[in-house]
Design a protein around this motif. Structure first.
Motif, PDB file in Angstrom:
ATOM      1  N   ILE A  42       0.868  -1.179   0.000  1.00  0.00           N
ATOM      2  CA  ILE A  42       0.000   0.000   0.000  1.00  0.00           C
ATOM      3  C   ILE A  42       0.902   1.225   0.000  1.00  0.00           C
ATOM      4  O   ILE A  42       1.727   1.394   0.902  1.00  0.00           O
ATOM      5  N   GLY A  44       1.433   5.650  -1.172  1.00  0.00           N
ATOM      6  CA  GLY A  44       0.746   6.908  -1.422  1.00  0.00           C
ATOM      7  C   GLY A  44       1.531   8.091  -0.894  1.00  0.00           C
ATOM      8  O   GLY A  44       2.652   7.951  -0.395  1.00  0.00           O
ATOM      9  N   GLY A  52      -8.142   9.999   2.484  1.00  0.00           N
ATOM     10  CA  GLY A  52      -7.140   9.072   1.960  1.00  0.00           C
ATOM     11  C   GLY A  52      -6.441   8.311   3.063  1.00  0.00           C
ATOM     12  O   GLY A  52      -6.198   7.099   2.961  1.00  0.00           O
ATOM     13  N   PHE A  55      -8.790   5.728   4.450  1.00  0.00           N
ATOM     14  CA  PHE A  55      -8.971   4.624   3.503  1.00  0.00           C
ATOM     15  C   PHE A  55      -7.802   3.657   3.586  1.00  0.00           C
ATOM     16  O   PHE A  55      -7.989   2.433   3.644  1.00  0.00           O
ATOM     17  N   ALA A  56      -6.568   4.195   3.592  1.00  0.00           N
ATOM     18  CA  ALA A  56      -5.383   3.342   3.655  1.00  0.00           C
ATOM     19  C   ALA A  56      -5.361   2.522   4.932  1.00  0.00           C
ATOM     20  O   ALA A  56      -5.071   1.318   4.925  1.00  0.00           O
ATOM     21  N   LEU A  59      -8.138  -0.209   4.772  1.00  0.00           N
ATOM     22  CA  LEU A  59      -7.789  -1.281   3.854  1.00  0.00           C
ATOM     23  C   LEU A  59      -6.743  -2.203   4.480  1.00  0.00           C
ATOM     24  O   LEU A  59      -6.862  -3.433   4.425  1.00  0.00           O
ATOM     25  N   ILE A  78       0.426   8.051   3.936  1.00  0.00           N
ATOM     26  CA  ILE A  78      -0.214   6.794   3.579  1.00  0.00           C
ATOM     27  C   ILE A  78       0.566   5.591   4.095  1.00  0.00           C
ATOM     28  O   ILE A  78      -0.020   4.635   4.612  1.00  0.00           O
ATOM     29  N   VAL A 153      -1.238  -1.375  -4.330  1.00  0.00           N
ATOM     30  CA  VAL A 153      -2.375  -0.454  -4.315  1.00  0.00           C
ATOM     31  C   VAL A 153      -1.859   0.971  -4.101  1.00  0.00           C
ATOM     32  O   VAL A 153      -1.197   1.245  -3.090  1.00  0.00           O
ATOM     33  N   VAL A 155      -3.016   4.462  -3.123  1.00  0.00           N
ATOM     34  CA  VAL A 155      -4.201   5.020  -2.464  1.00  0.00           C
ATOM     35  C   VAL A 155      -4.411   6.479  -2.826  1.00  0.00           C
ATOM     36  O   VAL A 155      -5.523   6.894  -3.150  1.00  0.00           O
ATOM     37  N   GLU A 156      -3.361   7.272  -2.745  1.00  0.00           N
ATOM     38  CA  GLU A 156      -3.491   8.701  -3.038  1.00  0.00           C
ATOM     39  C   GLU A 156      -2.124   9.214  -3.471  1.00  0.00           C
ATOM     40  O   GLU A 156      -1.149   9.047  -2.743  1.00  0.00           O
ATOM     41  N   VAL A 180      -6.806   3.899  -6.514  1.00  0.00           N
ATOM     42  CA  VAL A 180      -8.088   4.387  -5.990  1.00  0.00           C
ATOM     43  C   VAL A 180      -8.527   5.586  -6.815  1.00  0.00           C
ATOM     44  O   VAL A 180      -7.749   6.517  -7.008  1.00  0.00           O
ATOM     45  N   CYS A 192      -3.328   8.990  -9.258  1.00  0.00           N
ATOM     46  CA  CYS A 192      -4.124   7.767  -9.338  1.00  0.00           C
ATOM     47  C   CYS A 192      -4.910   7.705 -10.647  1.00  0.00           C
ATOM     48  O   CYS A 192      -4.994   6.653 -11.289  1.00  0.00           O
TER      49      CYS A 192
END
Length: 306
Positions: A42, A44, A52, A55-56, A59, A78, A153, A155-156, A180, A192
């Motif tokens: 993950i 970002g 953001g 969300f991270a 997840l 992130i 992934v 994320v931002e 994302v 993203c």
């Protein structure tokens, strides 16, 4: 808390997935233990929006709850949220760092890094313990981080960012890449959107990520058993430890499917396990290839394993 003993990894001791890099590292320095099962990176921005960051973290917690290791780079923003979320999910997380353990980057995350190692995760760095981060260390760090992951992934991320460098590595290495989606006016989300234009998969549901992991035919989840299961081992075996079903919960799910249960609800009824626990066990067995689904979505055991 124990900070572990630093080990220098060279030759065949280096993680095998790093061999996919065009210029794999000659040596790495490790504290703790690297996971042997599925791992999701993950990444970002260091300056995320509140949404953001949440969300991270969410997840990472969800993945950890499923026994999937969370990888990130240990930076502010992130990365930090990903590590914290994994710990909240009582899971394993790995810091792939540009600096030595004794000179952490950033310095304010030193306590977090110690906690990660003490709780069964790892701190993997390109340089020995007393070496600081240098400008040239971040891109090689990103390459190692992505090489170790089974899925990446974003994320931002702004248009110009380290997260996009990680995404570029994912494309080069053929690692499944998710991004994302954001509104075009969101400056931290434009990177993203750019990644989506370049072919990244749109991250909507964790289920989509899990499907990609399952498609890779990964073997056993090697993370430590969840603490809740360790603290209450008899709860899982009350209804079948003295019957024809095996006492081990994973074998019990396999037994249930073999004896006719084809959905999570049917397994819950047959074994008396909680729905959440059954769902977790089904995911584990699907990642191992022990269970598959037919075109209608019903569970079955592959013929080769019957």
């Amino acid at each position: 808390m124990s900070e572990g003993v630093e080990r220098c990894l060279t030759g065949c001791a280096l993680p095998a997935r790093l061999a996919d890099l065009s210029a794999p590292p000659v040596r790495l320095f490790l504290r703790g233990e690297l996971p042997r099962g599925p791992a999701v990176a993950i990444v970002g921005t260091r300056s995320p929006s509140e949404a953001g960051a949440q969300f991270a973290r969410g997840l990472a917690k969800d993945l950890a709850n499923l026994g999937i290791a969370v990888l990130s780079g240990g930076a502010e923003g992130i990365d930090t949220e990903a590590h914290l979320g994994a710990l909240e999910g009582d899971g394993v997380t790995v810091v792939v760092a540009p600096a030595g353990f004794e000179r952490p980057f950033p310095d304010e995350n030193s306590a977090l890094f110690r906690d990660i190692v003490a709780r069964g995760g790892a701190y993997l760095s390109l340089v020995e313990g007393t070496a600081p981060a240098t400008r040239g260390a971040f891109f090689p760090r990103n390459a190692c981080l992505v090489a170790l992951a089974h899925v990446v992934v974003v994320v931002e991320a702004p248009m110009r960012s380290g997260a996009r460098n990680a995404a570029a590595n994912a494309r080069r290495l053929g690692r499944p890449l998710f991004a994302v989606p954001y509104h075009p006016t969101h400056a931290n989300g434009r990177g993203c959107l750019a990644e989506l234009q370049l072919g990244a998969r749109c991250f909507i549901r964790t289920k989509d990520l899990l499907r990609v992991l399952a498609e890779q035919n990964l073997h056993a989840l090697a993370t430590a058993p969840r603490r809740a299961a360790q603290e209450h081992p008899t709860q899982e075996s009350l209804k079948f430890s003295e019957t024809s079903a095996p006492a081990d919960a994973r074998e019990a799910v396999r037994w249930a499917v073999k004896s006719g249960a084809a959905t999570a609800d049917e397994i819950v009824i047959k074994l008396g396990l909680p729905v959440g626990r059954v769902s977790e066990l089904i995911l584990t067995l699907r990642l191992e290839g022990v269970l598959v689904t037919d075109p209608s979505g019903r569970l079955r055991i592959p013929k080769l394993l019957i």
